[in-house]
Design a protein around this motif. Structure first.
Motif, PDB file in Angstrom:
ATOM      1  N   ALA A 280      50.216  46.063  28.168  1.00  0.00           N
ATOM      2  CA  ALA A 280      49.875  45.781  29.567  1.00  0.00           C
ATOM      3  C   ALA A 280      50.636  44.586  30.133  1.00  0.00           C
ATOM      4  CB  ALA A 280      48.369  45.530  29.694  1.00  0.00           C
TER       5      ALA A 280
ATOM      6  N   MET B  75      37.713  43.887  39.429  1.00  0.00           N
ATOM      7  CA  MET B  75      38.550  45.075  39.252  1.00  0.00           C
ATOM      8  C   MET B  75      39.991  44.611  39.180  1.00  0.00           C
ATOM      9  SD  MET B  75      36.684  47.954  41.681  1.00  0.00           S
ATOM     10  CE  MET B  75      38.194  48.695  42.079  1.00  0.00           C
ATOM     11  N   TYR B  76      40.696  45.010  38.133  1.00  0.00           N
ATOM     12  CA  TYR B  76      42.109  44.668  38.004  1.00  0.00           C
ATOM     13  C   TYR B  76      42.934  45.428  39.041  1.00  0.00           C
ATOM     14  CZ  TYR B  76      41.642  42.383  33.434  1.00  0.00           C
ATOM     15  OH  TYR B  76      41.327  41.535  32.414  1.00  0.00           O
TER      16      TYR B  76
ATOM     17  N   LEU C 298      46.472  51.587  35.032  1.00  0.00           N
ATOM     18  CA  LEU C 298      46.089  50.732  33.906  1.00  0.00           C
ATOM     19  C   LEU C 298      44.595  50.848  33.626  1.00  0.00           C
ATOM     20  CD1 LEU C 298      48.051  47.485  34.850  1.00  0.00           C
ATOM     21  CD2 LEU C 298      48.689  49.225  33.184  1.00  0.00           C
ATOM     22  N   ASN C 299      44.255  51.040  32.354  1.00  0.00           N
ATOM     23  CA  ASN C 299      42.851  51.097  31.960  1.00  0.00           C
ATOM     24  C   ASN C 299      42.466  49.750  31.350  1.00  0.00           C
ATOM     25  OD1 ASN C 299      40.313  51.559  31.008  1.00  0.00           O
ATOM     26  ND2 ASN C 299      40.834  53.374  29.821  1.00  0.00           N
ATOM     27  N   PRO C 300      41.676  48.926  32.055  1.00  0.00           N
ATOM     28  CA  PRO C 300      41.321  47.597  31.558  1.00  0.00           C
ATOM     29  C   PRO C 300      40.643  47.609  30.193  1.00  0.00           C
ATOM     30  CG  PRO C 300      40.682  47.826  33.844  1.00  0.00           C
ATOM     31  CD  PRO C 300      41.104  49.180  33.379  1.00  0.00           C
TER      32      PRO C 300
ATOM     33  N   TYR D  42      45.797  47.732  40.220  1.00  0.00           N
ATOM     34  CA  TYR D  42      46.447  48.908  39.637  1.00  0.00           C
ATOM     35  C   TYR D  42      45.655  49.514  38.469  1.00  0.00           C
ATOM     36  CZ  TYR D  42      50.060  46.291  42.054  1.00  0.00           C
ATOM     37  OH  TYR D  42      50.750  45.555  42.968  1.00  0.00           O
ATOM     38  N   SER D  43      44.358  49.277  38.443  1.00  0.00           N
ATOM     39  CA  SER D  43      43.556  49.811  37.338  1.00  0.00           C
ATOM     40  C   SER D  43      43.007  51.196  37.667  1.00  0.00           C
ATOM     41  CB  SER D  43      42.382  48.869  37.031  1.00  0.00           C
ATOM     42  OG  SER D  43      41.389  48.967  38.030  1.00  0.00           O
ATOM     43  N   THR D  44      42.577  51.874  36.638  1.00  0.00           N
ATOM     44  CA  THR D  44      41.989  53.198  36.806  1.00  0.00           C
ATOM     45  C   THR D  44      40.722  53.127  37.659  1.00  0.00           C
ATOM     46  OG1 THR D  44      40.876  52.878  34.677  1.00  0.00           O
ATOM     47  CG2 THR D  44      42.920  54.163  34.661  1.00  0.00           C
ATOM     48  N   GLU D  45      40.137  51.942  37.758  1.00  0.00           N
ATOM     49  CA  GLU D  45      38.936  51.763  38.579  1.00  0.00           C
ATOM     50  C   GLU D  45      39.228  51.926  40.075  1.00  0.00           C
ATOM     51  OE1 GLU D  45      36.803  48.308  35.936  1.00  0.00           O
ATOM     52  OE2 GLU D  45      38.637  47.844  37.047  1.00  0.00           O
TER      53      GLU D  45
END
Length: 181
Positions: free
Chosen positions: A71, A17-18, A28-30, A20-23
């Motif tokens: 990004a 999981m990146y 950020l959406n990877p 600051y990702s949306t996950e």
């Protein structure tokens, strides 16, 4: 590093999981700038890594490259800069420049959410100053007396003049209100 050099990251992992990702409730959406493949699809060679990558259309690759460019800012601690003629300027660390890139901004934003925004504006202003020359630290109080006492103990145990000089410099900086953490 792949993003900062303009490459599309290809991640072979079921768990990555990146930051600051949306996950994980970030922004950020990877999927906009990277390819994530399951471990099983690569290890069992059905269809395998190269076949999966070859299946991307030119338009998909161009869209991912554009996503990488957008990004990249959020993965840099120092904003991109260049001098006349397009040559890279000196290392910002050698110029006592405080981190001013998107990764720093994103970190402050995430911390702001944790502290209900009470320190975010002062932290933003603080980031604009060279880190060694801060007149005060707004992102949390500096326990000056405790830090100075700790450094003085280290000074008493220091063995050589260079080590003592560094510790004395740190003590002076704390006493003068400059930040050296």
């Amino acid at each position: 590093d792949a993003i900062l050099t303009g490459c599309i990251p290809v991640i072979v992992s079921d768990d990555l999981m990146y930051a600051y990702s949306t996950e994980n409730q970030g922004t950020l959406n990877p999927a906009d700038f990277s390819v994530q493949l399951s471990e099983k699809s690569v290890v069992e060679s059905q269809p395998g890594l190269l076949k999966q990558l070859a299946a991307f259309s030119d338009d998909q690759v161009l869209a991912l490259r554009a996503g990488v460019q957008r990004a990249a800012h959020w993965f840099r601690y120092y904003a991109e800069r260049s001098s006349a003629g397009g040559k890279r300027k000196k290392d910002p660390l050698l110029e006592d420049e405080f981190p001013n890139g998107g990764a720093t901004a994103m970190l402050v934003h995430e911390l702001e959410k944790r502290v209900d925004g009470s320190r975010a504006h002062a932290c933003y202003a603080e980031r604009k100053l060279p880190h060694y020359y801060h007149p005060a630290q707004y992102c949390g109080p500096v326990p000056v007396e405790r830090e100075v006492a700790k450094l003085k103990k280290e000074l008493g145990r220091a063995r050589g003049a260079p080590e003592k000089a560094v510790l004395e410099k740190h003590i002076k900086a704390f006493q003068e209100g400059r930040i050296l953490r």
